[in-house]
Design an enzyme around this catalytic site. Structure first.
Site, PDB file in Angstrom:
ATOM      1  N   HIS A  52       0.795  -1.315   0.085  1.00 20.99           N
ATOM      2  CA  HIS A  52       0.023  -0.076  -0.092  1.00 20.99           C
ATOM      3  C   HIS A  52       0.907   1.287   0.080  1.00 20.99           C
ATOM      4  O   HIS A  52       2.032   1.195   0.464  1.00 20.99           O
ATOM      5  CB  HIS A  52      -0.822  -0.090   1.180  1.00 20.99           C
ATOM      6  CG  HIS A  52      -1.899  -0.830   1.315  1.00 20.99           C
ATOM      7  ND1 HIS A  52      -3.214  -0.920   2.092  1.00 20.99           N
ATOM      8  CD2 HIS A  52      -2.299  -2.006   0.544  1.00 20.99           C
ATOM      9  CE1 HIS A  52      -4.014  -1.831   1.681  1.00 20.99           C
ATOM     10  NE2 HIS A  52      -3.507  -2.557   0.593  1.00 20.99           N
ATOM     11  N   GLU A  54       1.183   3.676   1.911  1.00 16.35           N
ATOM     12  CA  GLU A  54       1.673   4.367   3.142  1.00 16.35           C
ATOM     13  C   GLU A  54       2.707   3.401   3.615  1.00 16.35           C
ATOM     14  O   GLU A  54       3.575   3.838   4.022  1.00 16.35           O
ATOM     15  CB  GLU A  54       0.666   4.217   4.287  1.00 16.35           C
ATOM     16  CG  GLU A  54      -0.688   5.196   4.225  1.00 16.35           C
ATOM     17  CD  GLU A  54      -1.898   4.268   3.450  1.00 16.35           C
ATOM     18  OE1 GLU A  54      -1.565   3.387   2.515  1.00 16.35           O
ATOM     19  OE2 GLU A  54      -2.560   4.252   3.984  1.00 16.35           O
ATOM     20  N   CYS A  82      -6.149   1.832   6.183  1.00 17.57           N
ATOM     21  CA  CYS A  82      -6.934   0.754   6.584  1.00 17.57           C
ATOM     22  C   CYS A  82      -5.859   0.245   7.962  1.00 17.57           C
ATOM     23  O   CYS A  82      -5.077   0.927   8.014  1.00 17.57           O
ATOM     24  CB  CYS A  82      -6.162  -0.308   5.360  1.00 17.57           C
ATOM     25  SG  CYS A  82      -4.794  -1.079   5.355  1.00 17.57           S
TER      26      CYS A  82
END
Lengths: 161, 161
Positions: A52, A54, A82
């Protein structure tokens, strides 16, 4: 305003994902006014469920700063993190998280959970939400609309063929 | 019993971390009776806040199986996953998570949160707990006891010096 300036950089990352057919989410990490990490969602490209935006930005910043502690860093991301990414943000001791738009399906920074500010964990972040919300949201809705349209056309092609 | 067989492999990974001075946590991923991913905590060695045992095992399994979806895989880990790792497990669609001992400080598979079985997310895992609990717990308590002792001695050396 600085929040918007760095969120625009996160949006630039999201657009890289979009161009590669990935769900368009982007992130940057900022320390003392400098971008020290960048990332965009690469799950399909890398066949990596942890890839992801991040996570990639955090790993890049840690490598660059030669430290797993990112205490003086802020993370900008177009979509609410998330659970995995919110957990990684806590692990990295990020100071402030700025995000664009909420994620009703997995948002763990205020929507379904608030991992960033749960006092039972050993770190809590500051949090700023809704920065360039419309752009951050539109890039996602446009992507998913196009995806649905493509799937519909493929289905019709199959029926007709 | 198979649960114990694979937890012993996770403990072998934990011991690698221990020997390197890292908090001794280990994980393996099993598919059709074969270990397809291994990992041990390398946070300090790699200066990477995401380098937890589970994350490394998941990334290795995804690379080996050439897929971010690990639906038919089970993950064995000596310590209850933190929010980041529990989130990664959900992202990877792991079937069953087996862990040794609870983590009262960050456990997110039943202790502080239960990210693995929150029906609001798009995947839930099976969960088996307490497998070789004593060994999984002892390796950690021994490590932290030695660490405290070392710090105490260093403090005394400073005072005496």
């Amino acid at each position: 305003m600085d929040y918007e300036k760095y969120m625009k950089e996160a949006l630039r990352e999201a657009k890289k994902a979009q161009q590669l057919g990935e769900v368009p989410i982007g992130a940057v990490i900022v320390k003392d006014g400098q971008i020290v990490g960048r990332g965009y969602n690469r799950r399909e490209l890398d066949n990596d469920p942890t890839a992801h935006a991040e996570m990639i930005a955090i790993r890049e910043a840690s490598a660059r700063l030669d430290s797993w502690r990112l205490n003086d860093c802020d993370l900008y991301v177009t979509l609410e993190p998330c659970p995995m990414c919110a957990g990684a943000i806590i692990q990295a001791r990020i100071d402030t998280v700025v995000y664009g738009t909420e994620d009703p399906k997995a948002g763990s920074a205020g929507t379904l959970l608030n991992i960033l500010q749960d006092e039972r964990f050993n770190h809590q972040t500051n949090m700023i939400t809704g920065v360039l919300k419309e752009e951050c949201s539109t890039i996602l809705t446009t992507f998913f609309r196009a995806l649905r349209q493509k799937k519909k056309e493929q289905k019709q092609d199959k029926t007709n063929g």
